[in-house]
Design an enzyme around this catalytic site. Structure first.
Site, mmCIF file in Angstrom:
data_model
loop_
_atom_site.group_PDB
_atom_site.id
_atom_site.type_symbol
_atom_site.label_atom_id
_atom_site.label_comp_id
_atom_site.label_asym_id
_atom_site.label_seq_id
_atom_site.Cartn_x
_atom_site.Cartn_y
_atom_site.Cartn_z
ATOM 1 N N HIS B 133 0.877 -1.183 0.000
ATOM 2 C CA HIS B 133 0.000 0.000 0.000
ATOM 3 C C HIS B 133 0.920 1.241 0.000
ATOM 4 O O HIS B 133 2.034 1.184 0.523
ATOM 5 C CB HIS B 133 -0.834 -0.051 1.283
ATOM 6 C CG HIS B 133 -1.929 0.960 1.393
ATOM 7 N ND1 HIS B 133 -1.690 2.283 1.702
ATOM 8 C CD2 HIS B 133 -3.274 0.846 1.270
ATOM 9 C CE1 HIS B 133 -2.854 2.929 1.758
ATOM 10 N NE2 HIS B 133 -3.824 2.081 1.499
ATOM 11 N N CYS B 376 -4.853 2.499 -3.670
ATOM 12 C CA CYS B 376 -3.587 2.956 -3.064
ATOM 13 C C CYS B 376 -2.438 1.989 -3.326
ATOM 14 O O CYS B 376 -1.519 1.857 -2.514
ATOM 15 C CB CYS B 376 -3.723 3.214 -1.573
ATOM 16 S SG CYS B 376 -4.855 4.547 -1.187
#
Lengths: 132, 427
Positions: B133, B376
């Protein structure tokens, strides 16, 4: 909340499947490209402007959802042959109105991507060698 | 759906626990029951957690560690009890190894700044992976640039698992820290954390585990892993947003300088300097997320009452069921590995239809909430040759019938956006 039937009206899907001037413009004098960082949608607009600031020709290319790509097609169809001044006058509200169906704030970003790119493109001359 | 027979009803949690979640029976979309499949972004909260929030504010609220009045004593006691529960929840030795932060991102930044800026030297390497992420990439990019350290990335295999052979090759005496997710928020891949930690420790590197996606869904034991740092969030496990946890081994946290300066984190302040407080206060400058932390412990109580192993089994059955259903859809590409190597979510992409179309139509016509975009993980999407994907992520309250609804919706989207030889009309 708009229903998806409204969002994906026939004339919008028509633009998506049979877009106005999708491709590149070898005679382009101006161009700009941007993306929507939220979702990665990309739109590039290439313009051929004459000395009087008129859009002689306009093409777009890109990748993204129906709203981002159909709105680009609709925008170019609308502004082909118009002047830089007309582009400046064409507001974000005008763009949303041109698109038609009411959009939630996040989807408005998809619709306004090509409008933003267009506003920058008219001020982004391409560097060309050997041409006036 | 004929494939319903493949799901083992015995491993499913009782449907009655859906009644604990008031939002699941809300009329969010006119006429459509809510099918909430965006749990990897943030889960919903049960009544028990919502009530805990109201109870603190209504009866026990004051700032912590400050007053000697009754309310401050009460809120302090509950706040510290929340720390003890969190410690037990992840198998930590000491409660003071639990630092309350604003979330996983806050936890990782704390380590990157405090540990990273103290210990990294030019030439040192930080090893992370291509499936992280952004919150486990950007802080390391920032600290690497500042300290002259080098960032390296472990690649993935064709089926979306961590390439452990290359991981072993990338590890060296230069590696000072490995920052890795225990479960990919995009691929769903569950990584072999114990093995990663053992190999990293063998070359003297520390390991930070981004456990935001795994802690809510399976049992976590930091001691069994011999984990150095572990970061996770309250809002992905039925708790409130605005609170997360950094676990760090006592010896490491003791050796690190404070990150944020301010109240609470000090022992003594003079006009020309300060001495920091002991753990855990040293890392909790300012008024902490008092009520979110207390409510997070109510979420821990809730999850432990159901049982993390039971939650995991339930989600494995759902993800297996969804995987099989999605596999039968022509033109659909599932991101990440087979169900036995993944947990609780499945992301997919179509060649011609953008993720936004799925999310929009699934919402508007089927009441199904999914995530559309890059989740993300832009570098991972780029590696996969995608700009966006659609993600369905499950939690303890989801049911097989909701997976059916998802599959039904996907089929409708495919039909709706199939090329029809449309022609643009003249303006």
């Amino acid at each position: 909340m708009p229903s998806e039937e409204e969002l994906y009206q026939d004339h919008i899907l028509d633009h998506y499947e049979d877009p106005f001037h999708r491709g590149s413009l070898p005679t382009a004098t101006h161009a700009h490209e941007d993306k929507n960082p939220l979702c990665g949608d990309v739109v590039r607009i290439e313009l051929q402007l004459d000395d009087g600031g008129k859009i002689v020709d306009a093409f777009f290319n890109g990748e993204g959802c129906v709203i981002s790509q159909a709105s680009a097609s609709m925008l170019l169809e609308k502004l082909q042959g118009k002047s830089i001044e007309d582009v400046k006058q064409f507001s974000a509200e005008d763009m949303l109105e041109l698109y038609g169906p009411r959009l939630t704030p996040n989807r408005q970003k998809c619709c306004l991507l090509s409008w933003k790119v267009m506003q920058s493109a008219v001020h982004s001359p391409l560097e060309r060698s050997g041409q006036s | 759906m004929s494939i319903l027979t493949t799901i083992d009803q015995v491993v499913l949690l009782p449907e009655a626990l859906r009644r604990d979640f008031p939002i699941l029976s809300e009329n969010v979309l006119d006429g459509h029951p809510l099918v909430f499949l965006d749990n990897a972004a943030s889960t919903q909260r049960p009544r028990q957690v919502i009530d805990a929030i109201a109870r603190v504010y209504e009866r026990d609220y004051a700032n912590v560690h400050r007053g000697i009045h009754t309310l401050s004593e009460r809120s302090t006691e509950q706040y510290e009890l929340a720390r003890e529960k969190a410690a037990r929840f992840i198998g930590a030795t000491h409660a003071h190894e639990i630092i309350f932060t604003q979330g996983t991102t806050g936890s990782i930044n704390l380590v990157a700044r405090s540990w990273g800026e103290t210990n990294l030297r030019p030439g040192d390497e930080i090893l992370t992976t291509v499936m992280e992420h952004h919150s486990n990439l950007v802080p390391w990019q920032q600290v690497a640039a500042k300290m002259g350290a080098t960032l390296r990335h472990v690649p993935i295999t064709d089926d979306g698992r961590l390439d452990m052979d290359t991981f072993a090759m990338l590890l060296s005496e230069r590696t000072k820290l490995v920052a890795v997710t225990s479960m990919s928020n995009t691929l769903g891949t569950v990584n072999p954390i114990a093995e990663i930690i053992a190999q990293a420790h063998a070359v003297g590197a520390l390991v930070l585990v981004d456990a935001a996606q795994s802690v809510p869904h399976m049992t976590t034991d930091v001691q069994a892993w011999d984990c150095d740092f572990l970061a996770f969030s309250g809002h992905k496990m039925c708790g409130p947003s605005g609170v997360g946890i950094l676990y760090g081994k006592e010896s490491l946290l003791d050796s690190m300088p404070p990150f944020l300066g301010g109240g609470s984190m000090i022992n003594e302040v003079r006009l020309d300097g300060f001495t920091p407080a002991e753990l855990p206060a040293k890392f909790e400058a300012g008024t902490p997320p008092i009520v979110p932390a207390i409510a997070m412990s109510a979420a821990i109580d809730y999850l432990q009452k159901i049982g993390l192993d039971a939650i995991h089994r339930h989600e494995q059955a759902l993800v297996q069921y969804a995987y099989e259903g999605l596999s039968q859809i022509e033109g659909l590409r599932i991101l990440g590995p087979a169900p036995e190597h993944r947990s609780s979510l499945v992301s997919f992409a179509f060649e011609r239809i953008h993720a936004h179309e799925f999310a929009q139509v699934l919402n508007d016509r089927f009441g199904v909430a999914v995530r559309a975009g890059h989740h993300c993980t832009q570098p991972l999407h780029k590696l996969l040759g995608l700009s966006a994907s659609t993600r369905a992520s499950f939690y303890l309250y989801n049911r097989p019938e909701e997976v059916d609804r998802l599959l039904e919706g996907i089929a409708a989207v495919q039909k709706m956006f199939a090329p029809q030889g449309r022609k643009r009309r003249a303006q």
